[in-house]
Design a protein around this motif. Structure first.
Motif, PDB file in Angstrom:
ATOM      1  N   ALA A  46     -18.701 -27.626  22.859  1.00 30.48           N
ATOM      2  CA  ALA A  46     -17.712 -28.365  22.093  1.00 30.48           C
ATOM      3  C   ALA A  46     -17.214 -27.561  20.903  1.00 30.48           C
ATOM      4  CB  ALA A  46     -18.295 -29.692  21.609  1.00 30.48           C
ATOM      5  N   SER A  47     -18.080 -26.747  20.298  1.00 29.76           N
ATOM      6  CA  SER A  47     -17.671 -25.911  19.186  1.00 29.76           C
ATOM      7  C   SER A  47     -18.489 -24.638  19.185  1.00 29.76           C
ATOM      8  CB  SER A  47     -17.860 -26.643  17.857  1.00 29.76           C
ATOM      9  OG  SER A  47     -19.226 -26.928  17.658  1.00 29.76           O
ATOM     10  N   GLY A  48     -17.948 -23.632  18.568  1.00 28.94           N
ATOM     11  CA  GLY A  48     -18.661 -22.376  18.452  1.00 28.94           C
ATOM     12  C   GLY A  48     -18.613 -21.503  19.687  1.00 28.94           C
ATOM     13  N   GLY A  49     -17.864 -21.894  20.697  1.00 30.78           N
ATOM     14  CA  GLY A  49     -17.765 -21.090  21.910  1.00 30.78           C
ATOM     15  C   GLY A  49     -16.892 -19.877  21.691  1.00 30.78           C
ATOM     16  N   SER A  50     -16.985 -18.953  22.594  1.00 30.71           N
ATOM     17  CA  SER A  50     -16.172 -17.752  22.438  1.00 30.71           C
ATOM     18  C   SER A  50     -14.805 -17.977  23.061  1.00 30.71           C
ATOM     19  CB  SER A  50     -16.861 -16.558  23.081  1.00 30.71           C
ATOM     20  OG  SER A  50     -16.991 -16.744  24.464  1.00 30.71           O
ATOM     21  N   THR A  51     -13.814 -17.360  22.430  1.00 26.63           N
ATOM     22  CA  THR A  51     -12.452 -17.457  22.938  1.00 26.63           C
ATOM     23  C   THR A  51     -11.782 -16.099  22.842  1.00 26.63           C
ATOM     24  OG1 THR A  51     -11.581 -18.060  20.767  1.00 26.63           O
ATOM     25  CG2 THR A  51     -12.142 -19.865  22.250  1.00 26.63           C
ATOM     26  N   GLU A  52     -10.921 -15.815  23.741  1.00 26.05           N
ATOM     27  CA  GLU A  52     -10.033 -14.668  23.783  1.00 26.05           C
ATOM     28  C   GLU A  52     -10.575 -13.417  23.109  1.00 26.05           C
ATOM     29  OE1 GLU A  52      -5.526 -13.687  22.506  1.00 26.05           O
ATOM     30  OE2 GLU A  52      -5.939 -15.721  23.157  1.00 26.05           O
ATOM     31  N   TYR A  60     -13.524 -16.359  14.307  1.00 28.58           N
ATOM     32  CA  TYR A  60     -12.857 -15.664  13.217  1.00 28.58           C
ATOM     33  C   TYR A  60     -12.363 -16.697  12.218  1.00 28.58           C
ATOM     34  CZ  TYR A  60      -9.835 -12.479  10.682  1.00 28.58           C
ATOM     35  OH  TYR A  60      -9.256 -11.722   9.706  1.00 28.58           O
ATOM     36  N   LYS A  61     -12.710 -16.497  10.960  1.00 32.73           N
ATOM     37  CA  LYS A  61     -12.302 -17.430   9.911  1.00 32.73           C
ATOM     38  C   LYS A  61     -11.509 -16.674   8.859  1.00 32.73           C
ATOM     39  CE  LYS A  61     -16.347 -20.258  10.656  1.00 32.73           C
ATOM     40  NZ  LYS A  61     -17.618 -20.751  10.116  1.00 32.73           N
ATOM     41  N   SER A  63     -10.627 -17.543   6.020  1.00 34.28           N
ATOM     42  CA  SER A  63     -11.181 -17.731   4.682  1.00 34.28           C
ATOM     43  C   SER A  63     -12.267 -16.709   4.366  1.00 34.28           C
ATOM     44  CB  SER A  63     -11.748 -19.146   4.547  1.00 34.28           C
ATOM     45  OG  SER A  63     -12.782 -19.357   5.491  1.00 34.28           O
ATOM     46  N   GLU A  64     -12.863 -16.120   5.389  1.00 38.72           N
ATOM     47  CA  GLU A  64     -13.894 -15.103   5.194  1.00 38.72           C
ATOM     48  C   GLU A  64     -13.310 -13.689   5.219  1.00 38.72           C
ATOM     49  OE1 GLU A  64     -16.767 -15.852   8.252  1.00 38.72           O
ATOM     50  OE2 GLU A  64     -17.455 -17.711   7.312  1.00 38.72           O
ATOM     51  N   HIS A  65     -11.997 -13.591   5.380  1.00 36.92           N
ATOM     52  CA  HIS A  65     -11.338 -12.290   5.475  1.00 36.92           C
ATOM     53  C   HIS A  65     -10.138 -12.217   4.524  1.00 36.92           C
ATOM     54  CE1 HIS A  65     -13.594 -12.515   9.262  1.00 36.92           C
ATOM     55  NE2 HIS A  65     -13.720 -11.226   9.103  1.00 36.92           N
ATOM     56  N   GLY A  66     -10.318 -12.717   3.321  1.00 30.86           N
ATOM     57  CA  GLY A  66      -9.257 -12.632   2.314  1.00 30.86           C
ATOM     58  C   GLY A  66      -8.004 -13.409   2.657  1.00 30.86           C
ATOM     59  N   GLY A  67      -8.117 -14.429   3.494  1.00 34.37           N
ATOM     60  CA  GLY A  67      -6.968 -15.240   3.864  1.00 34.37           C
ATOM     61  C   GLY A  67      -6.078 -14.615   4.918  1.00 34.37           C
ATOM     62  N   LEU A  68      -6.601 -13.597   5.607  1.00 32.47           N
ATOM     63  CA  LEU A  68      -5.800 -12.926   6.628  1.00 32.47           C
ATOM     64  C   LEU A  68      -6.228 -13.345   8.023  1.00 32.47           C
ATOM     65  CD1 LEU A  68      -5.712  -9.323   5.174  1.00 32.47           C
ATOM     66  CD2 LEU A  68      -3.997 -11.118   4.939  1.00 32.47           C
ATOM     67  N   LYS A  69      -5.247 -13.513   8.916  1.00 33.75           N
ATOM     68  CA  LYS A  69      -5.510 -13.802  10.323  1.00 33.75           C
ATOM     69  C   LYS A  69      -6.000 -12.535  11.010  1.00 33.75           C
ATOM     70  CE  LYS A  69      -1.607 -17.000  10.586  1.00 33.75           C
ATOM     71  NZ  LYS A  69      -0.354 -17.266  11.283  1.00 33.75           N
ATOM     72  N   LYS A  70      -6.420 -12.666  12.264  1.00 36.91           N
ATOM     73  CA  LYS A  70      -6.875 -11.500  13.032  1.00 36.91           C
ATOM     74  C   LYS A  70      -5.811 -10.412  13.101  1.00 36.91           C
ATOM     75  CE  LYS A  70     -10.294 -12.977  16.382  1.00 36.91           C
ATOM     76  NZ  LYS A  70     -10.557 -13.151  17.802  1.00 36.91           N
ATOM     77  N   ASP A  71      -4.544 -10.820  13.199  1.00 40.52           N
ATOM     78  CA  ASP A  71      -3.469  -9.832  13.328  1.00 40.52           C
ATOM     79  C   ASP A  71      -3.056  -9.228  11.985  1.00 40.52           C
ATOM     80  OD1 ASP A  71      -2.063 -11.906  12.148  1.00 40.52           O
ATOM     81  OD2 ASP A  71      -0.664 -12.175  13.811  1.00 40.52           O
ATOM     82  N   GLY A  72      -3.727  -9.621  10.889  1.00 44.74           N
ATOM     83  CA  GLY A  72      -3.454  -9.044   9.577  1.00 44.74           C
ATOM     84  C   GLY A  72      -2.439  -9.796   8.743  1.00 44.74           C
ATOM     85  N   THR A  73      -1.773 -10.786   9.318  1.00 41.88           N
ATOM     86  CA  THR A  73      -0.806 -11.566   8.554  1.00 41.88           C
ATOM     87  C   THR A  73      -1.526 -12.643   7.750  1.00 41.88           C
ATOM     88  OG1 THR A  73      -0.434 -13.101  10.394  1.00 41.88           O
ATOM     89  CG2 THR A  73       1.023 -11.185  10.258  1.00 41.88           C
ATOM     90  N   GLU A  74      -0.854 -13.139   6.712  1.00 33.00           N
ATOM     91  CA  GLU A  74      -1.450 -14.142   5.826  1.00 33.00           C
ATOM     92  C   GLU A  74      -1.566 -15.493   6.528  1.00 33.00           C
ATOM     93  OE1 GLU A  74      -0.662 -16.071   1.418  1.00 33.00           O
ATOM     94  OE2 GLU A  74       1.009 -15.221   2.526  1.00 33.00           O
ATOM     95  N   ASP A  75      -2.709 -16.134   6.358  1.00 33.19           N
ATOM     96  CA  ASP A  75      -2.888 -17.496   6.867  1.00 33.19           C
ATOM     97  C   ASP A  75      -2.581 -18.437   5.706  1.00 33.19           C
ATOM     98  OD1 ASP A  75      -3.732 -19.991   7.782  1.00 33.19           O
ATOM     99  OD2 ASP A  75      -5.388 -19.147   8.909  1.00 33.19           O
ATOM    100  N   LYS A  76      -1.444 -19.116   5.781  1.00 32.91           N
ATOM    101  CA  LYS A  76      -0.982 -19.947   4.672  1.00 32.91           C
ATOM    102  C   LYS A  76      -1.888 -21.140   4.393  1.00 32.91           C
ATOM    103  CE  LYS A  76       3.693 -18.405   5.179  1.00 32.91           C
ATOM    104  NZ  LYS A  76       5.033 -18.658   5.614  1.00 32.91           N
ATOM    105  N   ARG A  77      -2.754 -21.478   5.347  1.00 30.64           N
ATOM    106  CA  ARG A  77      -3.669 -22.607   5.123  1.00 30.64           C
ATOM    107  C   ARG A  77      -4.697 -22.284   4.039  1.00 30.64           C
ATOM    108  NH1 ARG A  77      -5.995 -23.294  10.918  1.00 30.64           N
ATOM    109  NH2 ARG A  77      -5.986 -21.052  10.631  1.00 30.64           N
ATOM    110  N   THR A  78      -4.910 -21.009   3.751  1.00 33.57           N
ATOM    111  CA  THR A  78      -5.903 -20.628   2.744  1.00 33.57           C
ATOM    112  C   THR A  78      -5.285 -20.509   1.352  1.00 33.57           C
ATOM    113  OG1 THR A  78      -5.562 -18.280   3.201  1.00 33.57           O
ATOM    114  CG2 THR A  78      -7.302 -19.397   4.435  1.00 33.57           C
TER     115      THR A  78
END
Length: 98
Positions: A46-52, A60-61, A63-78
């Motif tokens: 239900a949670s914590g499974g692996s994806t893509e 990948y969070k 919030s643990e990476h300076g507010g950046l998504k995996k692709d390096g762009t800013e995640d505005k939710r943070t």
């Protein structure tokens, strides 16, 4: 008087006819079919499974990476102007009390 259970009588009803709920063709009812515990363990979580491309179930969070998504762009939710996501925004406990 106890309840008649076809599973305790080789899968037969009281009248001697086969009870299809006990057969292995009806899912996990039969003893010769797949083990539901083993089959369930093969399924997803239900949670914590692996994806893509992730391994080990790590999620990948941003919030643990300076507010950046995996692709390096800013995640505005943070960002702080997106509600309670940032450190310099309103205190959620104080806002909840209002």
């Amino acid at each position: 008087m106890s309840t008649y259970k076809p599973s305790e009588h080789d899968g037969l009803k009281q009248d001697g006819t086969p009870d299809k709920r006990v057969s292995s063709e009806h899912g996990f009812g039969g003893s010769d079919g797949p083990d539901p515990h083993v089959e369930g363990a093969k399924g997803g979580k239900a949670s914590g499974g692996s994806t893509e491309g992730e391994s080990g179930g790590d999620t990948y969070k941003p919030s643990e990476h300076g507010g950046l998504k995996k692709d390096g762009t800013e995640d505005k939710r943070t960002r702080s102007d997106h509600g309670f996501g940032g450190d310099d925004g309103p205190d959620p406990r104080e806002e909840g009390r209002k």
